[in-house]
Write a protein that holds these residues in place. Structure first.
Motif, mmCIF file in Angstrom:
data_model
loop_
_atom_site.group_PDB
_atom_site.id
_atom_site.type_symbol
_atom_site.label_atom_id
_atom_site.label_comp_id
_atom_site.label_asym_id
_atom_site.label_seq_id
_atom_site.Cartn_x
_atom_site.Cartn_y
_atom_site.Cartn_z
ATOM 1 N N GLN A 135 44.798 62.977 40.168
ATOM 2 C CA GLN A 135 45.322 62.355 41.383
ATOM 3 C C GLN A 135 44.237 61.580 42.109
ATOM 4 O OE1 GLN A 135 48.673 62.321 42.239
ATOM 5 N NE2 GLN A 135 47.873 60.679 43.548
ATOM 6 N N ASN A 136 43.002 62.115 42.120
ATOM 7 C CA ASN A 136 41.884 61.398 42.724
ATOM 8 C C ASN A 136 41.703 60.031 42.065
ATOM 9 O OD1 ASN A 136 41.349 63.530 44.440
ATOM 10 N ND2 ASN A 136 39.584 64.290 43.295
ATOM 11 N N ALA A 137 41.829 60.008 40.735
ATOM 12 C CA ALA A 137 41.655 58.750 40.001
ATOM 13 C C ALA A 137 42.751 57.758 40.351
ATOM 14 C CB ALA A 137 41.639 59.029 38.493
ATOM 15 N N ILE A 138 43.993 58.213 40.372
ATOM 16 C CA ILE A 138 45.100 57.320 40.709
ATOM 17 C C ILE A 138 44.923 56.749 42.110
ATOM 18 C CG2 ILE A 138 47.566 57.256 41.259
ATOM 19 C CD1 ILE A 138 48.065 59.092 38.906
ATOM 20 N N ASP A 139 44.566 57.609 43.066
ATOM 21 C CA ASP A 139 44.385 57.153 44.452
ATOM 22 C C ASP A 139 43.273 56.110 44.547
ATOM 23 O OD1 ASP A 139 46.374 58.915 45.199
ATOM 24 O OD2 ASP A 139 45.004 60.450 45.967
ATOM 25 N N GLU A 140 42.157 56.369 43.862
ATOM 26 C CA GLU A 140 41.030 55.435 43.902
ATOM 27 C C GLU A 140 41.409 54.094 43.274
ATOM 28 O OE1 GLU A 140 36.335 55.375 42.543
ATOM 29 O OE2 GLU A 140 37.813 56.309 41.218
ATOM 30 N N ILE A 141 42.070 54.139 42.140
ATOM 31 C CA ILE A 141 42.423 52.906 41.444
ATOM 32 C C ILE A 141 43.422 52.083 42.246
ATOM 33 C CG2 ILE A 141 43.558 51.969 39.393
ATOM 34 C CD1 ILE A 141 42.360 54.447 37.885
ATOM 35 N N VAL A 142 44.465 52.724 42.758
ATOM 36 C CA VAL A 142 45.470 51.996 43.543
ATOM 37 C C VAL A 142 44.832 51.367 44.779
ATOM 38 C CG1 VAL A 142 47.541 52.254 44.974
ATOM 39 C CG2 VAL A 142 47.443 53.315 42.707
ATOM 40 N N ASN A 143 43.918 52.087 45.419
ATOM 41 C CA ASN A 143 43.212 51.547 46.581
ATOM 42 C C ASN A 143 42.480 50.256 46.225
ATOM 43 O OD1 ASN A 143 41.999 51.429 49.190
ATOM 44 N ND2 ASN A 143 40.206 52.497 48.428
ATOM 45 N N HIS A 144 41.823 50.246 45.060
ATOM 46 C CA HIS A 144 41.077 49.056 44.658
ATOM 47 C C HIS A 144 42.000 47.952 44.128
ATOM 48 C CE1 HIS A 144 37.668 51.793 45.037
ATOM 49 N NE2 HIS A 144 36.906 50.725 45.067
ATOM 50 N N LEU A 145 43.107 48.329 43.507
ATOM 51 C CA LEU A 145 44.067 47.316 43.067
ATOM 52 C C LEU A 145 44.657 46.586 44.270
ATOM 53 C CD1 LEU A 145 45.979 49.201 40.216
ATOM 54 C CD2 LEU A 145 44.354 47.316 39.961
ATOM 55 N N ARG A 146 44.970 47.335 45.312
ATOM 56 C CA ARG A 146 45.492 46.706 46.527
ATOM 57 C C ARG A 146 44.450 45.804 47.165
ATOM 58 N NH1 ARG A 146 48.331 52.194 48.963
ATOM 59 N NH2 ARG A 146 50.332 51.986 47.881
ATOM 60 N N TYR A 147 43.207 46.255 47.187
ATOM 61 C CA TYR A 147 42.137 45.448 47.777
ATOM 62 C C TYR A 147 41.964 44.142 46.998
ATOM 63 C CZ TYR A 147 37.558 44.048 49.508
ATOM 64 O OH TYR A 147 36.516 43.348 50.069
ATOM 65 N N ALA A 148 41.975 44.245 45.662
ATOM 66 C CA ALA A 148 41.750 43.060 44.832
ATOM 67 C C ALA A 148 42.908 42.074 44.926
ATOM 68 C CB ALA A 148 41.532 43.474 43.383
ATOM 69 N N THR A 149 44.150 42.581 44.917
ATOM 70 C CA THR A 149 45.312 41.685 44.903
ATOM 71 C C THR A 149 45.687 41.200 46.292
ATOM 72 O OG1 THR A 149 46.792 43.616 44.935
ATOM 73 C CG2 THR A 149 46.242 42.678 42.787
ATOM 74 N N GLN A 150 45.793 42.128 47.225
ATOM 75 C CA GLN A 150 46.264 41.783 48.566
ATOM 76 C C GLN A 150 45.130 41.330 49.479
ATOM 77 O OE1 GLN A 150 48.391 45.292 49.892
ATOM 78 N NE2 GLN A 150 49.739 45.283 48.099
ATOM 79 N N GLY A 151 43.958 41.925 49.307
ATOM 80 C CA GLY A 151 42.826 41.562 50.159
ATOM 81 C C GLY A 151 42.075 40.338 49.664
ATOM 82 N N ALA A 152 41.722 40.356 48.367
ATOM 83 C CA ALA A 152 40.921 39.263 47.810
ATOM 84 C C ALA A 152 41.773 38.176 47.168
ATOM 85 C CB ALA A 152 39.933 39.826 46.777
ATOM 86 N N GLY A 153 43.071 38.434 46.976
ATOM 87 C CA GLY A 153 43.952 37.426 46.413
ATOM 88 C C GLY A 153 43.698 37.120 44.950
ATOM 89 N N LEU A 154 43.224 38.122 44.212
ATOM 90 C CA LEU A 154 42.900 37.930 42.804
ATOM 91 C C LEU A 154 44.034 38.388 41.897
ATOM 92 C CD1 LEU A 154 39.260 39.324 42.973
ATOM 93 C CD2 LEU A 154 39.867 36.934 42.524
ATOM 94 N N ARG A 155 44.154 37.758 40.747
ATOM 95 C CA ARG A 155 45.010 38.283 39.684
ATOM 96 C C ARG A 155 44.222 39.377 38.974
ATOM 97 N NH1 ARG A 155 45.315 33.277 36.323
ATOM 98 N NH2 ARG A 155 46.284 34.698 34.813
ATOM 99 N N VAL A 156 44.904 40.466 38.663
ATOM 100 C CA VAL A 156 44.182 41.639 38.156
ATOM 101 C C VAL A 156 44.776 42.135 36.845
ATOM 102 C CG1 VAL A 156 43.476 44.015 38.648
ATOM 103 C CG2 VAL A 156 43.553 42.335 40.496
ATOM 104 N N LYS A 157 43.882 42.438 35.939
ATOM 105 C CA LYS A 157 44.211 43.176 34.731
ATOM 106 C C LYS A 157 43.468 44.508 34.827
ATOM 107 C CE LYS A 157 44.087 38.651 32.583
ATOM 108 N NZ LYS A 157 45.520 38.440 32.422
ATOM 109 N N PHE A 158 43.973 45.516 34.140
ATOM 110 C CA PHE A 158 43.319 46.822 34.232
ATOM 111 C C PHE A 158 43.024 47.341 32.833
ATOM 112 C CE2 PHE A 158 43.028 51.441 34.782
ATOM 113 C CZ PHE A 158 42.080 51.486 35.784
ATOM 114 N N ALA A 159 41.757 47.686 32.599
ATOM 115 C CA ALA A 159 41.331 48.212 31.306
ATOM 116 C C ALA A 159 41.089 49.711 31.427
ATOM 117 C CB ALA A 159 40.056 47.512 30.844
ATOM 118 N N ILE A 160 41.693 50.473 30.531
ATOM 119 C CA ILE A 160 41.592 51.934 30.561
ATOM 120 C C ILE A 160 40.614 52.388 29.495
ATOM 121 C CG2 ILE A 160 42.870 54.100 30.393
ATOM 122 C CD1 ILE A 160 45.400 52.518 31.144
ATOM 123 N N GLU A 161 39.417 52.778 29.933
ATOM 124 C CA GLU A 161 38.441 53.332 29.003
ATOM 125 C C GLU A 161 38.948 54.671 28.458
ATOM 126 O OE1 GLU A 161 34.100 52.870 30.374
ATOM 127 O OE2 GLU A 161 35.266 52.968 32.227
#
Length: 220
Positions: A135-161
């Motif tokens: 759950q910590n991982a999901i919360d952290e990732i969603v927080n950064h996805l929102r920042y990148a898309t909504q805050g920085a206006g970037l198109r985002v892809k996500f790579a899962i190591e």
């Protein structure tokens, strides 16, 4: 026969330089980037946050007309997202390991708990701790996805190591959770546990368990 569109993301200028003793001079990287672009690949991954020279390289390539092919490989950190934005890029690849093994080793909250210091996932870790790090991982990732898309206006892809060693149901939950924010999700077989047959079954099962998620596979 049904055909599927295929996009190729070239990581020569990122993964290609991770081999011990291998280093591409700045001018060579510029030349490589243009030669790779001429092959018609959809994306060229570079990591501008790794050092000032890489930031300079990305800005130079953008100025030379490769903006729409360059994708910034970006760890989960807002400062690194800002660097990609400052390079005038329009797209990034955020990445994070989602196997329980990596999550347990890298979770900041758990690493500070005395009873788990020096332990790995093999040391009979309680289920409630595993659920917490997930759950910590999901919360952290969603927080950064929102920042990148909504805050920085970037198109985002996500790579899962280490995706191939992640718990299947947890991986499906992540794909469903991240899909509103990302264009593609890249699955990585980081330590090489998949055979061609296992890959087919695994990816097919993921496709059957998710909708609206574009999946890619990362080969090294």
């Amino acid at each position: 026969m049904q055909t599927l569109p295929i996009k190729i993301s070239d990581t020569t200028l990122r993964d290609g330089e991770q081999q011990a003793g291998l280093f591409f001079p700045y001018e060579m990287k510029q030349e490589f980037a243009h030669l790779i672009a001429q092959t018609g690949v959809s994306e060229i991954e570079i990591m501008p946050c790794v050092c000032d020279d890489e930031t300079k390289l990305v800005k130079t390539l953008v100025a030379q007309g490769l903006k729409h092919q360059i994708v910034a490989a970006t760890p989960i950190k807002k400062d690194f997202i800002d660097i990609a934005k400052d390079c005038d890029l329009s797209q990034i690849v955020l990445f994070k390991g989602l196997s329980d093994r990596l999550l347990f080793l890298r979770d900041r909250e758990i690493s500070q708990m005395k009873e788990f210091q020096g332990k790995t996932i093999d040391d009979h870790i309680p289920d409630h701790i595993i659920n917490r790090i997930r759950q910590n991982a999901i919360d952290e990732i969603v927080n950064h996805l929102r920042y990148a898309t909504q805050g920085a206006g970037l198109r985002v892809k996500f790579a899962i190591e280490d995706a191939s060693r992640a718990d299947f149901d947890f991986l499906v939950e992540c794909l469903r959770t991240f899909s509103p924010y990302v264009e593609d999700c890249y699955l990585s077989d980081t330590v090489g546990v998949l055979s061609p047959e296992k890959s087919y079954i695994w990816v097919n099962d993921l496709l059957q368990s998710t909708t609206g998620v574009n999946l890619g596979v990362h080969y090294i």
